[in-house]
Design a protein around this motif. Structure first.
Motif, mmCIF file in Angstrom:
data_model
loop_
_atom_site.group_PDB
_atom_site.id
_atom_site.type_symbol
_atom_site.label_atom_id
_atom_site.label_comp_id
_atom_site.label_asym_id
_atom_site.label_seq_id
_atom_site.Cartn_x
_atom_site.Cartn_y
_atom_site.Cartn_z
ATOM 1 N N UNK A 1 0.836 -1.197 0.000
ATOM 2 C CA UNK A 1 0.000 0.000 0.000
ATOM 3 C C UNK A 1 0.883 1.263 0.000
ATOM 4 N N UNK A 2 1.962 1.202 0.771
ATOM 5 C CA UNK A 2 2.853 2.368 0.868
ATOM 6 C C UNK A 2 3.794 2.463 -0.332
ATOM 7 N N UNK A 3 4.277 1.318 -0.784
ATOM 8 C CA UNK A 3 5.259 1.277 -1.875
ATOM 9 C C UNK A 3 4.746 0.298 -2.931
ATOM 10 N N UNK A 4 3.840 0.760 -3.813
ATOM 11 C CA UNK A 4 3.175 -0.168 -4.731
ATOM 12 C C UNK A 4 4.133 -0.915 -5.658
ATOM 13 N N UNK A 5 5.352 -0.399 -5.848
ATOM 14 C CA UNK A 5 6.296 -1.103 -6.732
ATOM 15 C C UNK A 5 7.181 -2.094 -5.979
ATOM 16 N N UNK A 6 6.943 -2.257 -4.693
ATOM 17 C CA UNK A 6 7.825 -3.131 -3.903
ATOM 18 C C UNK A 6 7.883 -4.527 -4.507
ATOM 19 N N UNK A 7 9.095 -5.078 -4.552
ATOM 20 C CA UNK A 7 9.262 -6.427 -5.115
ATOM 21 C C UNK A 7 9.541 -7.404 -3.971
ATOM 22 N N UNK B 1 6.436 4.776 10.458
ATOM 23 C CA UNK B 1 7.401 4.108 9.577
ATOM 24 C C UNK B 1 7.528 4.784 8.218
ATOM 25 N N UNK B 2 6.397 4.954 7.534
ATOM 26 C CA UNK B 2 6.473 5.439 6.157
ATOM 27 C C UNK B 2 7.028 6.871 6.077
ATOM 28 N N UNK B 3 6.463 7.821 6.840
ATOM 29 C CA UNK B 3 7.048 9.169 6.736
ATOM 30 C C UNK B 3 8.527 9.222 7.129
ATOM 31 N N UNK B 4 8.895 8.523 8.194
ATOM 32 C CA UNK B 4 10.296 8.614 8.659
ATOM 33 C C UNK B 4 11.242 7.923 7.687
ATOM 34 N N UNK B 5 10.815 6.755 7.200
ATOM 35 C CA UNK B 5 11.691 6.006 6.282
ATOM 36 C C UNK B 5 11.836 6.730 4.953
ATOM 37 N N UNK C 1 -1.128 -1.267 14.321
ATOM 38 C CA UNK C 1 -0.499 -1.663 13.054
ATOM 39 C C UNK C 1 -0.617 -0.559 12.004
ATOM 40 N N UNK C 2 -1.832 -0.028 11.860
ATOM 41 C CA UNK C 2 -2.072 0.965 10.816
ATOM 42 C C UNK C 2 -1.336 2.277 11.106
ATOM 43 N N UNK C 3 -1.443 2.742 12.356
ATOM 44 C CA UNK C 3 -0.769 3.999 12.714
ATOM 45 C C UNK C 3 0.744 3.870 12.641
ATOM 46 N N UNK C 4 1.259 2.699 13.014
ATOM 47 C CA UNK C 4 2.715 2.505 12.970
ATOM 48 C C UNK C 4 3.222 2.772 11.557
ATOM 49 N N UNK C 5 2.502 2.265 10.556
ATOM 50 C CA UNK C 5 2.907 2.481 9.162
ATOM 51 C C UNK C 5 2.659 3.918 8.740
ATOM 52 N N UNK C 6 1.416 4.384 8.999
ATOM 53 C CA UNK C 6 0.990 5.670 8.447
ATOM 54 C C UNK C 6 1.729 6.852 9.083
ATOM 55 N N UNK C 7 1.867 6.811 10.429
ATOM 56 C CA UNK C 7 2.363 8.011 11.121
ATOM 57 C C UNK C 7 3.830 7.918 11.522
#
Ligand code: SER
Length: 337
Positions: free
Chosen positions: A278-284, A329-333, A321-327
């Motif tokens: 969902x965050x990185x649609x091209x992830x392999x 992991x994804x912004x910081x990474x 789970x959802x907040x960890x990604x949204x708020x």
């Protein structure tokens, strides 16, 4: 006069990074660190004194003891579960003898300055060992006292050191004329898999989740080594750091046990994969199962009962789970790569 400080071992590792950031921000106590490798310059500038060396070096611990009045220890140094299986004797030395050295260090500090030394010990879900995948799925959330029959060297080390800590706190030299227990105020958490946006772990077996996320963010392919249905508890690093600090600050009389389970969310590897897509649609991301590492993860609980930590000292993770990604992991990474 020696100065009151906090000592962090394994300071350059995953947990150390977040802990030093938060402790340095609070500014309450000077930070002294011990790690086998020099700290990143960005971390080093936040600490008062950095020692580069091993927790097995008793001479070095003596030096720290003579120079600083340590009243809080975060003993984070350890070899994680996968690495420990390749060198079990070294793992035992670092994880058990190293912890014994630090407990003895804390005991001497407490004897010398007359106040108990609060000793925070990160144990792990690896302290559990469920006999089969069927038993794991039937068990659901496990309590601290269930299934404590670990199958890994790392898990055995962690479980034993929990007990060693309780020994120092409650029964140290119980037959001597002048018993010396109570100098070490030992407090342990059993961490689930930790996921940090800043660092990738090395040598763990829960690493498939953080590795999947970081690889996707970097645009690199990743082969997950466990099956999609594999489930264990995880936690975002800021909640892990917060838990250590909360437990360190909890009034002694509120603690009804030595060791506390911690959990935040318990996704399957397949659910982590979906969230990464969902965050990185091209992830392999592919799944290439390593049956041996799969076996280790299958012996860890699908989830933990952490109600004692919530009740006794207010453990309350901010990230599901959802907040960890949204708020987190994804912004910081994304900012990082
Ligand atoms: N994350 C650790 C490991 O995989 C478990 O505590 O070894």
């Amino acid at each position: 006069m020696r100065k009151p400080v906090v000592l962090i071992t394994g300071a350059g590792g995953e947990i150390g990074h977040g802990l030093i950031d938060t402790l340095a921000g609070g500014g309450a106590r000077a930070i002294v660190t011990l790690d086998v490798a020099p700290l990143d310059p960005s971390l080093a500038k936040k600490v008062s004194r950095e020692f580069t060396g091993s927790i097995l070096d008793k001479g070095l611990l003596e030096r720290i003891l003579s120079e600083f009045e340590v009243d809080l220890v975060f003993h984070l140094a350890a070899l994680l579960s996968t690495r420990s299986e390749f060198s079990p004797v070294t793992a035992h030395e670092v994880n058990v003898e190293g912890t014994l050295n630090l407990l003895e260090f804390a005991q001497k500090e407490g004897e010398s300055h007359g106040r108990p030394v609060t000793f925070l010990y990160p144990s792990s879900i690896a302290a559990f060992g469920l006999p089969s995948l069927a038993a794991k799925m039937a068990a659901g959330k496990v309590r601290e006292d269930q299934f404590t029959t670990p199958t890994t060297m790392y898990g055995c080390n962690k479980l034993y050191c929990e007990q060693l800590g309780a020994y120092y706190a409650n029964h140290y030299k119980q037959l001597s004329k002048d018993p010396q227990s109570g100098r070490v105020d030992f407090r342990a958490v059993r961490f689930p898999g930790l996921i940090s946006a800043l660092t990738v772990p090395s040598g763990g077996t829960s690493d498939y989740a953080p590795e999947m996320i970081h690889a996707a963010a970097k645009g690199e392919a990743y082969a997950c080594f466990v099956r999609p249905a594999t489930q264990i508890p995880f936690m975002a690093m800021p909640d892990g750091v917060d838990a250590l600090l909360k437990l360190a600050a909890a009034p002694r009389e509120s603690l009804t046990q030595t060791v506390y389970n911690l959990g935040a969310f318990a996704p399957t590897a397949g659910q982590v994969h979906e969230e990464v897509l969902r965050a990185f649609p091209d992830a392999k991301i592919t799944f290439t199962i390593d049956e041996k590492r799969q076996g280790i993860v299958d012996s860890w609980p699908a989830d933990v009962d952490d109600s004692a930590a919530r009740r006794d000292w207010g453990f309350a993770p901010q990230y599901d789970f959802e907040r960890a990604f949204r708020d987190y992991l994804i912004p910081t990474i994304q900012e990082r790569y």
